[in-house]
Design an enzyme around this catalytic site. Structure first.
Site, PDB file in Angstrom:
ATOM      1  N   SER A  40      34.930  30.802  46.082  1.00 36.38           N
ATOM      2  CA  SER A  40      36.375  30.935  46.221  1.00 36.38           C
ATOM      3  C   SER A  40      36.834  30.269  47.499  1.00 36.38           C
ATOM      4  O   SER A  40      36.087  30.190  48.475  1.00 36.38           O
ATOM      5  CB  SER A  40      36.751  32.414  46.274  1.00 36.38           C
ATOM      6  OG  SER A  40      36.217  32.953  47.466  1.00 36.38           O
ATOM      7  N   LYS A  41      38.083  29.836  47.474  1.00 34.58           N
ATOM      8  CA  LYS A  41      38.606  29.089  48.624  1.00 34.58           C
ATOM      9  C   LYS A  41      38.704  29.947  49.877  1.00 34.58           C
ATOM     10  O   LYS A  41      38.778  29.433  50.980  1.00 34.58           O
ATOM     11  CB  LYS A  41      39.953  28.459  48.270  1.00 34.58           C
ATOM     12  CG  LYS A  41      41.010  29.447  47.896  1.00 34.58           C
ATOM     13  CD  LYS A  41      42.242  28.716  47.411  1.00 34.58           C
ATOM     14  CE  LYS A  41      43.263  29.731  46.933  1.00 34.58           C
ATOM     15  NZ  LYS A  41      44.257  29.194  46.048  1.00 34.58           N
ATOM     16  N   ARG A  42      38.673  31.253  49.711  1.00 33.84           N
ATOM     17  CA  ARG A  42      38.731  32.106  50.887  1.00 33.84           C
ATOM     18  C   ARG A  42      37.429  32.049  51.670  1.00 33.84           C
ATOM     19  O   ARG A  42      37.386  32.285  52.856  1.00 33.84           O
ATOM     20  CB  ARG A  42      39.040  33.555  50.488  1.00 33.84           C
ATOM     21  CG  ARG A  42      40.509  33.732  50.275  1.00 33.84           C
ATOM     22  CD  ARG A  42      40.941  35.056  49.779  1.00 33.84           C
ATOM     23  NE  ARG A  42      42.361  34.995  49.471  1.00 33.84           N
ATOM     24  CZ  ARG A  42      42.918  34.248  48.545  1.00 33.84           C
ATOM     25  NH1 ARG A  42      42.160  33.451  47.817  1.00 33.84           N
ATOM     26  NH2 ARG A  42      44.219  34.248  48.334  1.00 33.84           N
TER      27      ARG A  42
END
Ligand code: GLU
Length: 493
Positions: free
Chosen positions: A252-254
């Protein structure tokens, strides 16, 4: 049978590493078997699909060296390769399904469907369509249509039994029909859903092997029914494992930059990225880490793809990138260096920002360093000069990055407009709002004009600096969730 594989990205948002990963394995499989690799754009979601995203997908796959034999840009014998241009084709098969009694018109309102789902949830049942419109007679349907009632077409799913299919990597899989929804095939606006379009297109485009992410396994029963109802043979299925963050959660981009553009704009070599993606769930017979696409193709064996979730580790990728950098000849290194940090086009964009701000040319580097390369890690003390409470700094960074991520039109004016709205929402003087932002993007208390800077740095690099800054000053996952809740009204507007 001629091998034909495809990658079928939806042009919504920034091109994702997952798309590159799936494209790579389809590409390698097609090459290994002397087949064709096709690029199809799945843009049936007219609200979320954008031309800009499509262009970026094509560019990033080309950058990685994963060219296609047929696609929306180069055509081919099985076009069009954009689903939005194939609308009539799907309707014709949907009509055929309805005529055969394998699909039906459904007039249920959103309110009714919500109620059905809520009741099912209360009874702890799988939420699915309850078959309300299955028994409408032809004259009832005609009457409703004449009255102008909006309707969709849904798939008929057997009441009993199970769907059994084979995935090349996982063997036989069975899923009870009780868990399968009577999927909408054609939406009220006449557009097909993914499930309808994917089956029709894979069949008409003679796709022999469907190679895609494992998140689609649960959709196979719907697809299999469609193949059976339409009397078509089903392609072979290979579901690739999902890429994961180092903590095993879904990539995930987080937790990791996921946009291909980030890697392109942050000094990675395409060959290194492709090499690393090859190692995701696959390995060379001699287990060596470094190899190029040609070597991969010559050794490629899909049966050696492991289904355990491969961890995408930025440190390992950086190590591989370093190996590739060391492998460059002197001249290649110079060429790459110029492309990465002294590209004349980039320099000429920087010139208007610095020309009135220097008295000597040797000041240029210290002023524009953050536009030419990465910045040092930041700590909470770097923000102290702003005199803003820590909580407010967290809010500013969070609202800024969350809204930047949603921004499609990456221009200085749109970023300015967006940040003005963010500051207003936080009821904050604009100058104050910008203080921590200068630090995030440039590592300094002040930067060259911030909006020009962000426009120049590009979306992926800008967003990743925000994300990294948030990690470094300790905005935890819990804190992010809290901020997300607090700002939901703004971010979801
Ligand atoms: N449009 C789907 C995606 O973006 C394609 C899935 C498939 O390959 O069937 O993942």
């Amino acid at each position: 049978m001629k091998v034909r594989t495809r990658v079928a990205p939806s042009p919504t948002g920034d091109p994702h590493l997952g798309t590159a990963y799936v494209a790579l394995f389809n590409w390698a499989f097609a090459k290994k078997h002397g087949g064709s690799f096709i690029l199809r754009i799945e843009d049936t979601d007219q609200v979320r699909s954008t031309k800009g995203s499509e262009v970026a997908i094509l560019e990033s796959l080309k950058w990685l060296g994963l060219g296609w034999d047929e696609g929306p840009d180069c055509g081919g014998d099985f076009g069009p390769y954009r689903q939005s241009e194939r609308k009539n084709i799907y309707q014709q098969y949907a009509d055929e399904l309805v005529a055969k009694g394998k699909a039906f018109h459904c007039f249920c309102s959103a309110e009714r469907l919500n109620q059905v789902r809520a009741d099912q949830r209360a009874r702890k049942e799988t939420t699915r369509y309850d078959g309300h419109c299955l028994s409408l007679t032809e004259s009832e349907i005609k009457e409703k249509k004449q009255k102008g009632e909006s309707s969709v077409i849904r798939l008929v799913v057997p009441e009993e039994g199970e769907s059994t299919f084979t995935d090349r990597l996982r063997g036989e899989i069975s899923i009870p029909y009780q868990q399968i929804d009577m999927q909408v095939l054609i939406k009220a606006d006449g557009m097909p859903t993914y499930h309808m379009a994917v089956v029709v297109d894979d069949h008409l485009m003679n796709i022999s092997h469907v190679i895609r992410g494992e998140e689609w396994i649960n959709s196979v029963p719907k697809h299999k029914l469609l193949y059976e109802y339409l009397g078509w043979p089903m392609p072979e299925l290979i579901h690739l494992p999902l890429l994961r963050n180092p903590d095993q959660s879904k990539l995930s981009k987080r937790k990791n930059p996921t946009s291909i553009g980030f890697y392109r704009d942050s000094g990675f070599l395409p060959k290194a990225l492709v090499n690393y993606l090859c190692l995701m769930g696959w390995s060379m017979p001699d287990e060596r880490d470094l190899f190029d696409l040609e070597e991969m193709v010559s050794e490629f064996d899909e049966n050696r793809i492991s289904t355990g979730g491969p961890i995408f580790d930025l440190n390992k990728l950086s190590w591989i990138n370093g190996q590739y950098i060391r492998g460059l000849s002197h001249d290649e290194f110079v060429e790459e260096l110029i492309r990465q940090i002294a590209d004349p086009e980039k320099i000429s964009q920087i010139v208007p920002l610095i020309r009135d701000r220097i008295e000597r040319f040797d000041e240029v580097i210290s002023k524009a360093d953050y536009l030419l390369g990465d910045i040092a890690s930041l700590e909470s003390s770097d923000y102290e000069f702003s005199d803003l409470p820590e909580e407010l700094i967290h809010q500013i960074l969070f609202i800024a990055v969350s809204s930047l991520e949603q921004l499609e039109d990456w221009q200085k004016d749109s970023i300015f407009e967006l940040f003005s709205r963010c500051a207003k929402y936080l009821d904050l003087d604009f100058k104050k709002f910008m203080k921590p932002i200068f630090v995030v993007i440039s590592g300094k208390k002040s930067s060259l004009p911030a909006f020009d800077s962000m426009a120049l740095m590009g979306k992926s690099v800008t967003v990743s600096r925000f994300r990294r800054a948030m990690d470094h000053i300790g905005i935890s996952g819990k804190k992010r969730k809290k901020l997300e809740k607090e700002m939901a009204a703004f971010l979801n507007a």
